[in-house]
Design a protein around this motif. Structure first.
Motif, PDB file in Angstrom:
ATOM      1  N   ALA A 130       0.808  -1.219   0.000  1.00  0.00           N
ATOM      2  CA  ALA A 130       0.000   0.000   0.000  1.00  0.00           C
ATOM      3  C   ALA A 130       0.837   1.262   0.000  1.00  0.00           C
ATOM      4  O   ALA A 130       1.884   1.338   0.651  1.00  0.00           O
ATOM      5  N   ILE A 131       0.354   2.256  -0.749  1.00  0.00           N
ATOM      6  CA  ILE A 131       0.928   3.601  -0.747  1.00  0.00           C
ATOM      7  C   ILE A 131      -0.131   4.491  -0.101  1.00  0.00           C
ATOM      8  O   ILE A 131      -1.247   4.601  -0.623  1.00  0.00           O
ATOM      9  N   THR A 132       0.196   5.064   1.044  1.00  0.00           N
ATOM     10  CA  THR A 132      -0.818   5.745   1.854  1.00  0.00           C
ATOM     11  C   THR A 132      -0.325   7.110   2.329  1.00  0.00           C
ATOM     12  O   THR A 132       0.880   7.353   2.406  1.00  0.00           O
ATOM     13  N   PRO A 133      -1.268   8.012   2.684  1.00  0.00           N
ATOM     14  CA  PRO A 133      -0.854   9.342   3.147  1.00  0.00           C
ATOM     15  C   PRO A 133      -0.383   9.354   4.598  1.00  0.00           C
ATOM     16  O   PRO A 133       0.293  10.282   5.034  1.00  0.00           O
ATOM     17  N   ASP A 134      -0.777   8.336   5.373  1.00  0.00           N
ATOM     18  CA  ASP A 134      -0.393   8.275   6.787  1.00  0.00           C
ATOM     19  C   ASP A 134      -0.347   6.804   7.195  1.00  0.00           C
ATOM     20  O   ASP A 134      -0.529   5.919   6.362  1.00  0.00           O
ATOM     21  N   GLN A 135      -0.099   6.563   8.479  1.00  0.00           N
ATOM     22  CA  GLN A 135      -0.021   5.168   8.943  1.00  0.00           C
ATOM     23  C   GLN A 135      -1.194   4.864   9.874  1.00  0.00           C
ATOM     24  O   GLN A 135      -1.095   4.054  10.787  1.00  0.00           O
ATOM     25  N   LYS A 136      -2.301   5.527   9.608  1.00  0.00           N
ATOM     26  CA  LYS A 136      -3.511   5.361  10.417  1.00  0.00           C
ATOM     27  C   LYS A 136      -4.265   4.115   9.941  1.00  0.00           C
ATOM     28  O   LYS A 136      -4.880   4.113   8.879  1.00  0.00           O
ATOM     29  N   VAL A 137      -4.228   3.059  10.746  1.00  0.00           N
ATOM     30  CA  VAL A 137      -4.802   1.775  10.348  1.00  0.00           C
ATOM     31  C   VAL A 137      -6.334   1.849  10.308  1.00  0.00           C
ATOM     32  O   VAL A 137      -6.954   2.349  11.242  1.00  0.00           O
ATOM     33  N   GLY A 138      -6.907   1.358   9.232  1.00  0.00           N
ATOM     34  CA  GLY A 138      -8.360   1.347   9.092  1.00  0.00           C
ATOM     35  C   GLY A 138      -8.986   0.298   9.990  1.00  0.00           C
ATOM     36  O   GLY A 138      -8.398  -0.755  10.226  1.00  0.00           O
ATOM     37  N   SER A 139     -10.204   0.570  10.470  1.00  0.00           N
ATOM     38  CA  SER A 139     -10.803  -0.334  11.453  1.00  0.00           C
ATOM     39  C   SER A 139     -11.969  -1.162  10.903  1.00  0.00           C
ATOM     40  O   SER A 139     -12.753  -1.694  11.677  1.00  0.00           O
ATOM     41  N   SER A 140     -12.102  -1.275   9.585  1.00  0.00           N
ATOM     42  CA  SER A 140     -13.171  -2.117   9.031  1.00  0.00           C
ATOM     43  C   SER A 140     -12.755  -3.583   8.992  1.00  0.00           C
ATOM     44  O   SER A 140     -11.653  -3.937   9.413  1.00  0.00           O
ATOM     45  N   GLY A 141     -13.628  -4.435   8.424  1.00  0.00           N
ATOM     46  CA  GLY A 141     -13.455  -5.886   8.453  1.00  0.00           C
ATOM     47  C   GLY A 141     -12.331  -6.430   7.590  1.00  0.00           C
ATOM     48  O   GLY A 141     -11.530  -5.668   7.039  1.00  0.00           O
ATOM     49  N   PRO A 142     -12.255  -7.769   7.487  1.00  0.00           N
ATOM     50  CA  PRO A 142     -11.133  -8.446   6.836  1.00  0.00           C
ATOM     51  C   PRO A 142     -10.863  -7.980   5.405  1.00  0.00           C
ATOM     52  O   PRO A 142      -9.709  -7.855   4.999  1.00  0.00           O
ATOM     53  N   GLU A 143     -11.938  -7.703   4.640  1.00  0.00           N
ATOM     54  CA  GLU A 143     -11.742  -7.348   3.234  1.00  0.00           C
ATOM     55  C   GLU A 143     -11.182  -5.936   3.064  1.00  0.00           C
ATOM     56  O   GLU A 143     -10.926  -5.513   1.953  1.00  0.00           O
ATOM     57  N   SER A 144     -10.967  -5.196   4.166  1.00  0.00           N
ATOM     58  CA  SER A 144     -10.448  -3.826   4.062  1.00  0.00           C
ATOM     59  C   SER A 144      -8.936  -3.764   4.281  1.00  0.00           C
ATOM     60  O   SER A 144      -8.319  -2.712   4.075  1.00  0.00           O
ATOM     61  N   PHE A 145      -8.318  -4.868   4.721  1.00  0.00           N
ATOM     62  CA  PHE A 145      -6.857  -4.944   4.886  1.00  0.00           C
ATOM     63  C   PHE A 145      -6.280  -3.864   5.802  1.00  0.00           C
ATOM     64  O   PHE A 145      -5.090  -3.600   5.739  1.00  0.00           O
ATOM     65  N   GLY A 146      -7.117  -3.199   6.595  1.00  0.00           N
ATOM     66  CA  GLY A 146      -6.601  -2.117   7.446  1.00  0.00           C
ATOM     67  C   GLY A 146      -6.221  -0.867   6.661  1.00  0.00           C
ATOM     68  O   GLY A 146      -5.524   0.005   7.171  1.00  0.00           O
ATOM     69  N   LEU A 147      -6.656  -0.784   5.405  1.00  0.00           N
ATOM     70  CA  LEU A 147      -6.275   0.364   4.571  1.00  0.00           C
ATOM     71  C   LEU A 147      -7.025   1.626   4.993  1.00  0.00           C
ATOM     72  O   LEU A 147      -6.456   2.700   5.107  1.00  0.00           O
ATOM     73  N   PHE A 148      -8.347   1.466   5.165  1.00  0.00           N
ATOM     74  CA  PHE A 148      -9.215   2.581   5.572  1.00  0.00           C
ATOM     75  C   PHE A 148     -10.556   1.977   5.957  1.00  0.00           C
ATOM     76  O   PHE A 148     -10.810   0.793   5.693  1.00  0.00           O
ATOM     77  N   GLU A 149     -11.396   2.789   6.595  1.00  0.00           N
ATOM     78  CA  GLU A 149     -12.733   2.318   6.921  1.00  0.00           C
ATOM     79  C   GLU A 149     -13.525   2.294   5.618  1.00  0.00           C
ATOM     80  O   GLU A 149     -13.357   3.178   4.769  1.00  0.00           O
TER      81      GLU A 149
END
Ligand SMILES: *[C@@H]1O[C@H](CO)[C@@H](O)[C@H](O)[C@H]1NC(C)=O
Ligand SMILES: *[C@@H]1O[C@H](CO)[C@@H](O)[C@H](O)[C@H]1NC(C)=O
Length: 301
Positions: A130-149
Motif C-alpha cells: 500500500a501507498i498511503t498518506p499516513d499510517q492510520k490503520v483502518g478499522s473495518s473488516g477483513p476485506e479492508s486490509f486495514g487500509l481505511f474504513e
C-alpha cells in the motif's frame, strides 16, 4: 576599482544560485530499500480503535536474525507494516515523476490442528502492498486490509478526499457467503484505488494452491507509460522450497493502464504493507523479503 567591487558583489549571488539549484536538481535521485534484515526503519502500527491490550511488537514479530517478519495476533486486528519515512513519488510542476518497482515474498501459513485436520478455510483477510498518506490503520473488516474504513456495500473508503491510497491486494478474506461488493472469489490479486472494490482483479486459483506456499509478488509502475503491472510466482512450499524469486519467470496477472499515480497519492507517501491479520491459533502471514526502489523519469503531464 569599480570592476573589482563588482566581482566581489557578484560572488555571493553566484554561490546562492548554485546552492538553490542543487537542492532542486532534476531528476531527483531515486531511493532503494531492501530487507532483510527487517530493522526498526519499518514501523508496525495497529488499529488504535481495537479493543485490545496488544502492542505493535506483539503483532509484527521479527524472526531469527531479522530475516522474516511474522504477522499474526491472538485477536482479530488490522495492522500496517510500513517504511518509517515518507517516500517522494512525484513533484508538482516539475515535469518528472517516479517510476517504482517493488518485490516481496509472503506466505500464508496455517498452524496447529488446521494442518493436522487439513482445514483450508481462509484465515485473516490477506495482505496489501500500500501507498498511503499516513499510517492510520483502518478499522473495518477483513476485506479492508486495514487500509481505511469502508462502506460495506460498495467497498469505498469512508475517508473521502483524504484516502489518497493505491494498493495491490492479495485477498484471502472469506467472501463465499457474503458477496457484498462483488469482488471475485478468493484468492485473488487486485488493484485498489481509494476503494477495496478492486479496479482490476485476477484469480489466483484455489486457496489450497496458494496457502502454505511462498509467493513472490512483483509490482512495477512506469510513470511515463502510466502502467502498473503485477506479477506473481509461486515458489513452492514455505517449509522446504529452494526456488528463488525471478521476475522473468513470474506470471503477469495484472496489466493496468492509464494509472496516473500523481492523481491518486500524495507527492510524499508511506509505502509498505497493510493487513487484516490472522489469529495465531489459525496461522500467520510471513514476510521474507521486501525490496522497493524508485527511478525518476520525465513525464509530459
Ligand atoms: C509508527 O507506529 C506508531 C504506532 O505503532 C504510530 O503511533 C506512529 O505514528 C507511527 N509512525 C509514523 C511515522 O506514522
Ligand atoms: C515440503 O513441505 C510440504 C508442506 O509442509 C510437505 O507436504 C511436502 O511433503 C514437503 N516436501 C518435501 C520433499 O519434503
Amino acid at each position: 576599482m569599480f570592476p573589482l567591487a563588482g566581482r566581489f558583489l557578484l560572488m555571493p549571488l553566484v554561490l546562492l544560485i548554485g546552492v538553490s539549484h542543487s537542492v532542486e536538481a532534476l531528476p531527483l535521485k531515486g531511493i532503494q530499500l531492501s530487507f532483510p534484515p527487517f530493522t526498526s526503519t519499518i514501523n508496525c502500527s495497529i488499529d488504535g480503535s481495537a479493543d485490545t491490550l496488544l502492542k505493535p511488537s506483539d503483532i509484527c514479530t521479527i524472526g531469527a536474525q531479522a530475516k522474516q517478519v511474522i504477522l499474526s495476533a491472538d485477536n482479530v486486528i488490522s495492522a500496517r507494516y510500513q517504511y518509517k519515512k515518507r517516500v517522494q513519488l512525484w513533484l508538482p510542476r516539475s515535469g518528472y515523476a517516479a517510476s517504482f518497482s517493488t518485490m516481496f515474498v509472503v506466505a500464508f501459513l496455517r498452524s496447529g490442528d488446521r494442518v493436522e485436520v487439513g482445514n483450508f478455510n481462509s484465515f485473516g483477510g490477506g495482505i496489501a502492498f500500500a501507498i498511503t498518506p499516513d499510517q492510520k490503520v483502518g478499522s473495518s473488516g477483513p476485506e479492508s486490509f486495514g487500509l481505511f474504513e469502508i462502506d460495506d456495500k460498495t467497498g469505498m473508503s469512508l475517508r473521502g478526499g483524504n484516502t489518497k491510497t493505491l494498493a495491490v491486494e492479495i485477498d484471502i478474506s472469506r467472501r463465499s457467503t457474503v458477496q457484498t461488493f462483488n469482488d471475485p472469489q478468493i484468492p485473488h490479486v487486485g488493484i485498489d484505488i481509494n476503494s477495496v472494490k478492486s479496479s482490476a482483479a485476477n484469480s489466483l486459483g484455489t486457496f489450497r494452491q496458494v496457502v502454505d506456499r511462498k509467493l513472490a509478488v512483483f509490482i512495477d509502475y512506469d510513470a511515463q507509460k502510466q502502467l502498473l503491472q503485477v506479477r506473481l510466482q509461486i515458489l513452492g512450499f514455505a517449509a522446504n522450497t529452494t526456488v528463488m524469486p525471478n521476475k522473468k519467470t513470474a506470471r503477469l496477472y495484472l496489466n493496468y493502464r492509464n494509472l496516473r499515480l500523481s492523481s491518486i497519492v500524495n507527492p510524499e507517501s508511506y509505502v509498505g504493507f497493510s493487513s487484516r491479520l490472522p489469529e495465531q491459533e489459525n496461522g500467520a502471514y510471513v514476510l521474507y523479503d521486501w525490496k522497493f526502489s524508485t527511478t525518476w523519469v520525465p513525464v509530459s503531464y
